[in-house]
Design a protein around this motif. Structure first.
Motif, short mmCIF file in Angstrom:
data_model
loop_
_atom_site.label_atom_id
_atom_site.label_comp_id
_atom_site.label_asym_id
_atom_site.label_seq_id
_atom_site.Cartn_x
_atom_site.Cartn_y
_atom_site.Cartn_z
N ARG A 1 -0.85 -12.65 5.94
CA ARG A 1 0.18 -12.53 6.98
C ARG A 1 -0.41 -11.99 8.29
O ARG A 1 -1.27 -11.12 8.28
N TYR B 1 2.03 -7.75 -2.60
CA TYR B 1 3.37 -7.77 -3.19
C TYR B 1 4.07 -9.11 -2.97
O TYR B 1 4.95 -9.50 -3.74
N ASP C 1 6.82 -2.37 5.82
CA ASP C 1 7.18 -3.35 4.80
C ASP C 1 8.27 -2.82 3.86
O ASP C 1 9.10 -3.58 3.37
N HIS D 1 2.45 -16.75 8.14
CA HIS D 1 1.94 -16.41 6.81
C HIS D 1 1.65 -17.67 6.01
O HIS D 1 2.27 -18.73 6.21
N HIS E 1 0.20 -9.75 11.54
CA HIS E 1 1.07 -8.65 11.94
C HIS E 1 1.53 -8.74 13.38
O HIS E 1 2.30 -7.90 13.83
N THR F 1 -3.86 -10.61 7.32
CA THR F 1 -3.88 -9.47 6.39
C THR F 1 -3.31 -9.89 5.05
O THR F 1 -2.26 -10.56 5.00
N GLU G 1 -0.94 -0.67 0.66
CA GLU G 1 -0.67 -1.34 -0.62
C GLU G 1 -1.80 -1.12 -1.62
O GLU G 1 -1.58 -0.88 -2.80
N HIS H 1 -1.26 -9.37 1.79
CA HIS H 1 -0.17 -8.56 1.23
C HIS H 1 0.00 -8.97 -0.23
O HIS H 1 0.44 -10.09 -0.51
N ARG I 1 -1.05 -1.07 7.15
CA ARG I 1 -0.23 -1.55 6.05
C ARG I 1 -0.84 -2.80 5.44
O ARG I 1 -1.81 -3.36 5.96
N GLY I 2 -0.25 -3.26 4.35
CA GLY I 2 -0.79 -4.40 3.64
C GLY I 2 -1.82 -3.97 2.60
O GLY I 2 -2.05 -2.77 2.39
#
Length: 821
Positions: free
Chosen positions: A551, A546, A602, A558, A553, A542, A581, A544, A517-518
């Motif tokens: 961040r 959005y 997420d 963050h 995990h 990582t 993402e 992100h 993810r991310g």
């Protein structure tokens, strides 16, 4: 005459039960499974569970009296307690830890520390420090403060030093306030006073209300509702049907014309009845059902190996119907909450309100209500559907356990204790209740398949998809070659893009799988090569997009996105790798007219997060769904014709002896989402190594070949199912002490197992050695099936006790993880 005592299980990680004194009345009332509030430690009140009632006085300490009895009857059954004992013994944890994991949090009493003014304080106020003075002054106006109120008064997070100082000076005292967490949902109903029940009295009432038109309308509406199908009328319903404001109804209540009362109501309701009867099985399903029933005559556990979309759920439904006709309870275990969403609606079409659901996304009060229905063996809990924790519920007449997608690693609990495997624990639960256990999967775990092939379990296979739909066509795409020939657009090969376009033209839907993810796992400086790391864990942050954040995990740390290097200040920073993402963003650029969606942790954070995305995809509001492993497991979408795996190599290269098995399972499961209705589905797997043996086996659906290869390797390198594994974890903040602890324990183990067939590997640091500022070091103990598992565990516990007695290792936590897979 001897006094009465009770052994109580406390929800804390201590190995023993604790003995408390009872009155003769309490001894007559209490049985194993009752909840009691008991004092423990310094002024703390805990919820304990009665384990035994006896007359044996404790030797090492004086038994305190229990504080209060919390129930009218047991909330935990005898069979449940036996099962908990087995879990605690087998998985090497305490009974208290199992109790804590099993019981809904709302059934555990909470005690809150209250800060109370000491009226006998006669010291000099001028000697108090500033923070102490603020608390002292607040207590002059309010005699009792809660700890969080003290924290806000002095504007400080940690208030314990201040409280200790005030206690030592005699300024304050502390006491515990106990409160029940569970609050039943009460719905307010209204009815006419008895005086107005006769026709004459009602007529007279309406005449007195001839000027109060709205009040008269409320009375008439109430009368109509009661005359119709309604037996009782809720206040809210009356207000809605009569179209008046709450003040009008309040006036009637004040006048004594209406009276109100409250009834307890379930938070999770199901209004509809059964809307469908179960479907007619095809010949292959019918044959599988008969074979399962035949095996159940001689075996307690059966493995159903049915290819994806072969209709295993309909076979389960027929077995559930049989169990319900015998008045037995059914437990249906699933590995993911996401899977329950689709299955709930399917099962409720067949069984209505007999289906109860239990998992961690339900709040504390909802879980208590499901627990109570199962304990009472009521109509609302005949079929219990849930994730792994549902296996710990208070069943009384369990007849059938179904473990769907039994190969999934999500069935294993890793932290906190008890670190149980729900599939294995469910098999033991079935044996204790005399219930039959059905394990189902398109890609069974090697252990389960091996047990079935060696005759320990029954084996039933369905080799054809429902409706004779062909298995999906799986194509491996060499992206190393595509990169060389410059046929990649972003992370999409020309072949995958062609298939996506063709699928969308034919009004089909697409699922794309990327196991990260991310936006991107690494942000790297092009000048000096530095990438931002988490300060608490040994991992890179990582990106992100959005939230425009970097961040972690593992711990959630963050920071804002960095546009210049944190080491050298260069503005030449770029991302490496890709997550869901980034795939979603690339899709929007490549297909601007197409509706895309994303399903990962997420986007599914809320209680109904999974449900919303799944419903949108089912209703064609999303054309292309990008997701992590959530999209690979058991979901059924009729219009999905294409599945794309963006990069299979990251699965293969995971440092785990199960990596190849899990890669095969994951690819087969995600491929199984394609072409589940009429047309044959297509699967594109992008990889840098298309000739890899496991990828070739997955592309040709050669499960038997994969099993044979993996079993040969496991036998050679001494792994399950030929050996049992116990992982020992050392966890602490001091690197050197964790190192020393691991070395000491490994020497003690090798000495203890000298001359035996037990192997000890390690200690070694795992790939991510520091998480949340705690270092981890691992030892693996391999015990052959011919070896004595109980004796090996006894040895581990004995060494563990010696370890805990060493003062230097007191801050290094010792964790046993049995069957670590």
């Amino acid at each position: 005459m001897n006094s009465w005592y009770t052994d109580v299980i406390l929800p804390i990680p201590l190995a023993h039960t604790f003995t408390y004194e009872l009155t003769s009345d309490q001894a007559t009332l209490l049985k194993p499974g009752f909840r009691v509030a008991v004092p423990f430690g310094k002024n703390k009140i805990y919820t304990g569970l009665v384990y035994k009632v006896h007359r044996k006085m404790p030797v090492r300490y004086e038994a305190k009296p229990i504080d209060q009895v919390l129930d009218d009857g047991p909330v935990v059954t005898g069979e449940q307690l036996k099962h908990w004992e087995w879990i605690a013994d087998y998985y090497m944890c305490s009974l208290g830890e199992v109790f804590r994991a099993a019981i809904p949090p709302a059934l555990l009493l909470e005690s809150e520390t209250l800060v109370v003014r000491n009226d006998s304080f006669d010291g000099d106020e001028s000697t108090l420090k500033d923070e102490d003075w603020l608390v002292y002054e607040a207590l002059q106006y309010q005699s009792v403060l809660k700890v969080h109120e003290v924290a806000s008064i002095i504007d400080r997070k940690h208030v314990l030093p201040v409280l200790k100082r005030l206690i030592s000076q005699g300024v304050i005292k502390v006491q515990e306030e106990v409160f029940e967490q569970y609050k039943p949902k009460l719905v307010r109903y209204v009815k006419l006073k008895e005086a107005y029940n006769s026709d004459e009295a009602l007529q007279a009432l309406l005449e007195t209300l001839h000027r109060a038109h709205k009040q008269k309308k409320v009375v008439l509406t109430l009368f109509q509702l009661l005359a119709g199908a309604e037996e009782q009328v809720a206040l809210k319903t009356l207000e809605e049907k009569s179209g008046v404001s709450p003040s009008v109804v309040k006036s009637l209540l004040d006048k004594g014309i209406l009276e109100d009362y409250y009834l307890k109501e379930d938070r999770i309701g199901f209004d509809g009845g059964t809307t469908e009867s179960s479907k007619q099985l095809n010949p292959y399903q019918e044959q599988a059902l008969e074979e399962i029933k035949d095996h159940f005559r001689s075996k307690d556990v059966v493995l159903l190996h049915g290819v994806t979309a072969s209709g295993k759920t309909e076979v389960y439904v027929k077995l559930i119907e049989d169990a319900l006709q015998r008045n037995e309870q059914v437990l249906y275990l699933l590995p993911e909450i996401a899977l329950t969403t689709q299955l709930i609606s399917r099962l409720r079409m067949y069984f209505g309100e007999q289906v109860a659901v239990y998992h961690s996304r339900y709040n504390a009060n909802e879980r208590v209500e499901v627990w109570q229905h199962i304990l009472d063996a009521g109509e609302k809990a005949q079929v219990v559907l849930g994730a792994r924790s549902a296996m710990l519920l208070p069943f009384s007449r369990l007849g059938l356990i179904i473990v769907d997608e039994e190969h999934e690693s999500s069935f294993k609990q890793f932290d906190p204790a008890p670190r149980y495997h729900a599939r294995d624990a469910a098999i033991v639960l079935g044996m204790m209740h005399g219930a039959k256990v059905l394990l189902g999967s398109a890609t069974p775990a090697l252990e389960s398949y091996y047990n079935a092939k060696t005759g320990k379990y029954g084996l039933v296979e369905i080799t054809r998809r429902h409706g004779n739909v062909l298995m999906p066509d799986i194509e491996l795409v060499d992206i190393k070659e595509k990169h060389r020939k410059k046929r990649m657009k972003g992370h999409f090969s020309d072949r995958l893009l062609e298939e996506i376009e063709a699928c969308l033209e034919e009004q089909g839907q697409v699922i794309l799988f990327q196991n990260r993810r991310g936006f991107a796992p690494i942000l790297e400086c092009q000048t000096c090569g530095h990438s931002p790391q988490c300060p608490n864990c040994d991992v890179s942050l990582t990106f992100h997009r959005y939230k425009n954040q970097l961040r972690c995990h593992y711990c959630g740390y963050h920071i804002a996105m960095q546009h210049s290097c944190m080491a050298c200040g260069s503005s030449e920073v770029d991302t490496k790798g890709f997550g869901t993402e980034q795939i979603e963003e690339e899709l929007r650029a490549l297909f601007p007219q197409v509706k895309t969606g994303r399903m990962d942790s997420d986007t599914t954070r809320g209680k109904h997060g999974h449900e919303k995305i799944i419903n949108k995809f089912e209703e064609r509001e999303i054309d292309i769904l990008v997701g992590t492993q959530m999209v690979t497991k058991g979901l059924d979408f009729a219009n999905v014709r294409l599945v794309g795996v963006l990069q299979a190599d990251s699965l293969l290269n995971y440092p785990d002896f199960r990596a190849h098995e899990r890669t095969y399972q994951l690819l087969q499961q995600v491929a199984g989402r394609a072409g589940r209705s009429k047309e044959r589905g297509k699967v594109i797997i992008q990889t840098f190594d298309p000739l890899h043996q496991v990828l070739q086996q997955a592309s040709m659906n050669r499960y038997e070949d994969m099993v044979s290869d993996q079993l040969n390797e496991r036998r050679q390198f001494r792994y399950p199912p030929f050996y049992r594994l116990i992982k020992i974890v050392f966890r602490g903040r001091d690197y050197n002490r964790v190192n020393e602890a691991g070395e000491w324990f490994s020497r003690a183990l090798r000495s203890g197992f000298k001359g035996s067939s037990v192997e000890v590997l390690g200690p070694e640091f795992p790939p991510v050695a520091r998480i949340r500022n705690q270092y981890h070091k691992h030892l693996i103990v391999k015990i052959p099936l011919s070896g004595n598992l109980r004796a090996s565990k006894t040895m581990l516990k004995k060494i563990g006790k010696s370890y805990e007695a060493i003062a230097n290792f007191r801050n290094v936590r010792l964790i046993f993880n049995v069957d670590n897979y």
